[in-house]
Enzyme design. Structure first.
Site, PDB file in Angstrom:
ATOM      1  N   GLU A  73       0.815  -1.214   0.000  1.00  0.00           N
ATOM      2  CA  GLU A  73       0.000   0.000   0.000  1.00  0.00           C
ATOM      3  C   GLU A  73       0.852   1.269   0.000  1.00  0.00           C
ATOM      4  O   GLU A  73       0.539   2.260   0.681  1.00  0.00           O
ATOM      5  CB  GLU A  73      -1.002   0.012   1.164  1.00  0.00           C
ATOM      6  CG  GLU A  73      -2.138  -0.977   0.963  1.00  0.00           C
ATOM      7  CD  GLU A  73      -3.338  -0.732   1.870  1.00  0.00           C
ATOM      8  OE1 GLU A  73      -3.535   0.416   2.306  1.00  0.00           O
ATOM      9  OE2 GLU A  73      -4.067  -1.699   2.125  1.00  0.00           O
ATOM     10  N   GLU A 133      -3.824  11.005 -11.417  1.00  0.00           N
ATOM     11  CA  GLU A 133      -4.374   9.885 -10.636  1.00  0.00           C
ATOM     12  C   GLU A 133      -3.321   8.827 -10.367  1.00  0.00           C
ATOM     13  O   GLU A 133      -3.353   8.153  -9.329  1.00  0.00           O
ATOM     14  CB  GLU A 133      -5.554   9.264 -11.389  1.00  0.00           C
ATOM     15  CG  GLU A 133      -6.780  10.154 -11.476  1.00  0.00           C
ATOM     16  CD  GLU A 133      -7.867   9.550 -12.341  1.00  0.00           C
ATOM     17  OE1 GLU A 133      -8.993   9.393 -11.840  1.00  0.00           O
ATOM     18  OE2 GLU A 133      -7.589   9.216 -13.514  1.00  0.00           O
ATOM     19  N   HIS A 135       0.608  -8.200  -2.571  1.00  0.00           N
ATOM     20  CA  HIS A 135      -0.590  -7.790  -1.842  1.00  0.00           C
ATOM     21  C   HIS A 135      -1.777  -8.382  -2.579  1.00  0.00           C
ATOM     22  O   HIS A 135      -2.094  -7.969  -3.689  1.00  0.00           O
ATOM     23  CB  HIS A 135      -0.684  -6.261  -1.804  1.00  0.00           C
ATOM     24  CG  HIS A 135      -1.764  -5.744  -0.898  1.00  0.00           C
ATOM     25  ND1 HIS A 135      -2.066  -4.410  -0.788  1.00  0.00           N
ATOM     26  CD2 HIS A 135      -2.616  -6.386  -0.049  1.00  0.00           C
ATOM     27  CE1 HIS A 135      -3.064  -4.248   0.073  1.00  0.00           C
ATOM     28  NE2 HIS A 135      -3.410  -5.439   0.539  1.00  0.00           N
ATOM     29  N   ASP A 189       0.972  -9.276   2.202  1.00  0.00           N
ATOM     30  CA  ASP A 189      -0.340  -9.142   2.814  1.00  0.00           C
ATOM     31  C   ASP A 189      -1.239 -10.050   1.982  1.00  0.00           C
ATOM     32  O   ASP A 189      -1.684  -9.681   0.904  1.00  0.00           O
ATOM     33  CB  ASP A 189      -0.814  -7.688   2.760  1.00  0.00           C
ATOM     34  CG  ASP A 189      -2.230  -7.501   3.306  1.00  0.00           C
ATOM     35  OD1 ASP A 189      -2.900  -8.527   3.554  1.00  0.00           O
ATOM     36  OD2 ASP A 189      -2.668  -6.353   3.460  1.00  0.00           O
ATOM     37  N   ASN A 207      -4.147 -11.192   2.831  1.00  0.00           N
ATOM     38  CA  ASN A 207      -5.576 -11.026   3.128  1.00  0.00           C
ATOM     39  C   ASN A 207      -6.248 -12.376   3.368  1.00  0.00           C
ATOM     40  O   ASN A 207      -7.403 -12.593   2.992  1.00  0.00           O
ATOM     41  CB  ASN A 207      -6.277 -10.265   1.996  1.00  0.00           C
ATOM     42  CG  ASN A 207      -6.179  -8.765   2.175  1.00  0.00           C
ATOM     43  OD1 ASN A 207      -6.444  -8.245   3.261  1.00  0.00           O
ATOM     44  ND2 ASN A 207      -5.776  -8.056   1.136  1.00  0.00           N
ATOM     45  N   ASN A 262      -3.417  -7.473  11.586  1.00  0.00           N
ATOM     46  CA  ASN A 262      -4.356  -6.433  11.185  1.00  0.00           C
ATOM     47  C   ASN A 262      -5.305  -6.216  12.359  1.00  0.00           C
ATOM     48  O   ASN A 262      -5.894  -7.172  12.868  1.00  0.00           O
ATOM     49  CB  ASN A 262      -5.113  -6.870   9.927  1.00  0.00           C
ATOM     50  CG  ASN A 262      -6.021  -5.795   9.358  1.00  0.00           C
ATOM     51  OD1 ASN A 262      -7.100  -6.086   8.856  1.00  0.00           O
ATOM     52  ND2 ASN A 262      -5.597  -4.546   9.410  1.00  0.00           N
TER      53      ASN A 262
END
Length: 578
Positions: free
Chosen positions: A264, A300, A382, A434, A436, A503
């Site tokens: 991130e 962006e 990720h 990560d 998840n 987390n």
């Protein structure tokens, strides 16, 4: 919502709490995004002595106490199952701090009493959706009420409150603005975090030359995700990137890891903050944003997050760098599978890897016989976040491991024949991610056990057909035995619940971040342990980020010992005995 008639406590037992009082209940279904207040047309029944004698049970989650009551029994605070408590229309002049023990309350009515103050502990009742304080004698409110981030209704009418509070409260969306104001101005204590403990797991091998280095894995929570909508319990100033980045860099610099893997990381922040700051500490780095960066405007693109790897140049030399775009790998291997195209290819997650040469200077101990060339593959990824897409997470992990295998095989082919590094299995890997995914997931099973069944529940019985066998170590035509396998012998550095969570938010607390390593080449000497859970509890920290904790993830830090293959003697590689 249907009102359910309930059977209550036997007559005469009510006096153990306070008299006069009535008990009543409804079954309350409370989805997070929707709150239905208790129905004012409450029905109740009193259980007869005969029913009680026959063993009839009562089930109630709401309680009303009325009758001009002046004080409350301490027995009330033992009813921790309550979801609604009606104490309105009494003569209460104070509410004890013990009310915070009723952690499941979503509705609390204290209207029409004689309250002049409220306990600060009320701010710890973060499950509250409705708090009614109308028609009391309140002149001030404790700023701790700002912690009630799920509160949807706050009743304050009929109180002699200061004009500043009333002005905020009377604005459109006044409840939320008032709570935000109180949270942002709430004093923060204590001044610093307790130190996380270092857990030693093994002593360094003194018999042979080994390389010892540290690896950090850290999801830094990029700025665009750090919103009050997601983290309503955190003051807005503590969510601000200018504030959080100082704590993040302090965490990274204090850990002083030899290899750092970050998730991130926003593109602009990689170049203006992380790379610049870490170069001053002797690091070089590699970064790649998520695949969507190719499809958005230049402005962006600055805010697209991705993965970064940093390494100390005094210990490692960069040989190659690689990016793995999971949507591209999915498209190349879909073989007509609609779910592969519709579920996997549509996600823009990525992984990165750097092939490093370990500098000989860091090998110490034992015989002074060092490897000719020791390579190390460091990877970082990720995976997709959504719990409903366990199949996507598992396939992304398989694709990443398959690509890492290709990187290792190609790297070994460029090394001169006879060198230990010319054998693909001699190049160890470190995988930071990560994922998840929880420790009992198919993802972790696949990485730890070397494979997973083709019909694993995480695939959700979706028709991926034969395309998944492209990622198996034996290839599509190999003997699969009903499993998709890989050839890396991986082990998690944090095993046996060394970290109860990586987390830590209000809604979720669990392990989803990992450091895996080649167990045939390396061993773990130690890891950085968890933050003291008692400190989190005592300071009423319901989730992160927090003014003292800049991300919703805790960093992982492990010390690894690399046992290299020794140079060949008469064409034979000396084995390493441990």
């Amino acid at each position: 919502m249907k009102l359910t008639e309930i059977q209550n406590v036997p007559c005469g037992q009510a006096c153990c709490y306070v008299l006069p009082c009535i008990f009543f209940s409804r079954l309350i279904g409370m989805p997070k995004e929707k709150y239905d207040p208790p129905d004012p047309r409450r029905l109740y029944t009193i259980m007869s002595a005969e029913e009680a004698a026959n063993g009839k049970k009562s089930h109630w989650a709401e309680l009303e106490i009325s009758g001009r009551v002046r004080s409350l029994s301490c027995s009330l605070w033992t009813l921790t199952h309550l979801t609604a408590l009606h104490l309105n229309d009494n003569n209460l002049s104070r509410i004890p701090p013990d009310i915070a023990k009723l952690q499941n309350l979503v509705y609390l009515n204290l209207s029409s009493n004689k309250l002049r103050s409220l306990p600060t502990e009320l701010g710890n009742m973060v499950s509250l959706r409705e708090l009614l304080l109308n028609n009391n004698l309140l002149r001030v409110l404790p700023y701790e009420l700002g912690r009630l981030f799920q509160l949807q209704t706050l009743g304050l009418k009929g109180n002699p409150l200061s004009q500043d509070i009333l002005n905020l409260y009377q604005e459109p969306d006044g409840t939320r603005k008032l709570l935000n104001y109180m949270l942002d101005n709430l004093a923060v204590h204590p001044e610093q975090l307790p130190q996380r403990p270092w857990i030693t797991l093994k002593e360094r091998d003194q018999m042979i030359p080994t390389a010892v280095f540290t690896v950090m894995c850290y999801n830094v929570l990029c700025d665009k995700y750090a919103t009050r909508q997601l983290y309503g319990y955190c003051p807005s100033w503590a969510l601000n990137w200018e504030y959080r980045k100082k704590g993040i860099m302090e965490e990274i610099v204090n850990c002083d890891a030899d290899i750092i893997s970050l998730q991130e990381v926003e593109t602009e922040q990689y170049y203006t903050l992380f790379l610049q700051a870490l170069k001053e500490h002797g690091y070089d780095g590699f970064f790649c944003p998520k695949s969507r960066a190719k499809l958005v405007s230049e402005q962006e693109r600055k805010h697209v997050d991705g993965c970064a790897i940093f390494f100390k140049t005094e210990k490692f030399t960069l040989v190659q760098k690689h990016t793995v775009e999971f949507n591209q790998v999915a498209m190349a291997n879909s073989e007509g599978s609609e779910v592969m195209l519709n579920r996997v290819m549509t996600k823009d997650n990525i992984g990165v890897a750097v092939l490093l040469e370990v500098n000989k200077d860091i090998f110490v101990g034992g015989m002074k016989q060092f490897p000719e060339k020791q390579l190390l593959l460091v990877s970082n990824a990720h995976m997709h976040w959504d719990p409903e897409y366990s199949d996507v997470k598992l396939i992304q992990t398989m694709m990443f491991i398959s690509e890492l295998k290709s990187i290792v095989e190609k790297a070994s082919s460029f090394v001169k024949s006879g060198s230990p590094a010319s054998d693909p299995s001699s190049i160890p890997i470190v995988l930071c991610a990560d994922l998840n995914s929880l420790p009992d997931s198919g993802v972790v099973e696949y990485l730890s056990n070397g494979g997973v069944a083709e019909n694993h529940k995480d695939f959700k019985e979706l028709r991926y057909n034969e395309c998944l066998m492209n990622f198996s170590c034996n290839g599509k035509n190999g003997n699969s035995d009903g499993c998709i396998t890989h050839s890396f012998q991986l082990k998690s550095a944090y095993e046996n619940n060394l970290m109860p969570y990586t987390n830590y938010t209000y809604d979720f607390k669990g392990v989803i971040d990992y450091v895996f390593y080649s167990k045939s080449h390396m061993s773990v000497l130690g890891v950085l342990g968890p933050l003291d859970p008692q400190w989190l509890t005592e300071n009423s920290i319901t989730g992160c980020p927090h003014p003292h904790i800049p991300s919703d993830h805790f960093s992982l830090l492990t010390q690894l010992e690399l046992h290299p293959l020794l140079p060949a003697i008469n064409g034979l590689h000396l084995p390493v005995h441990r």
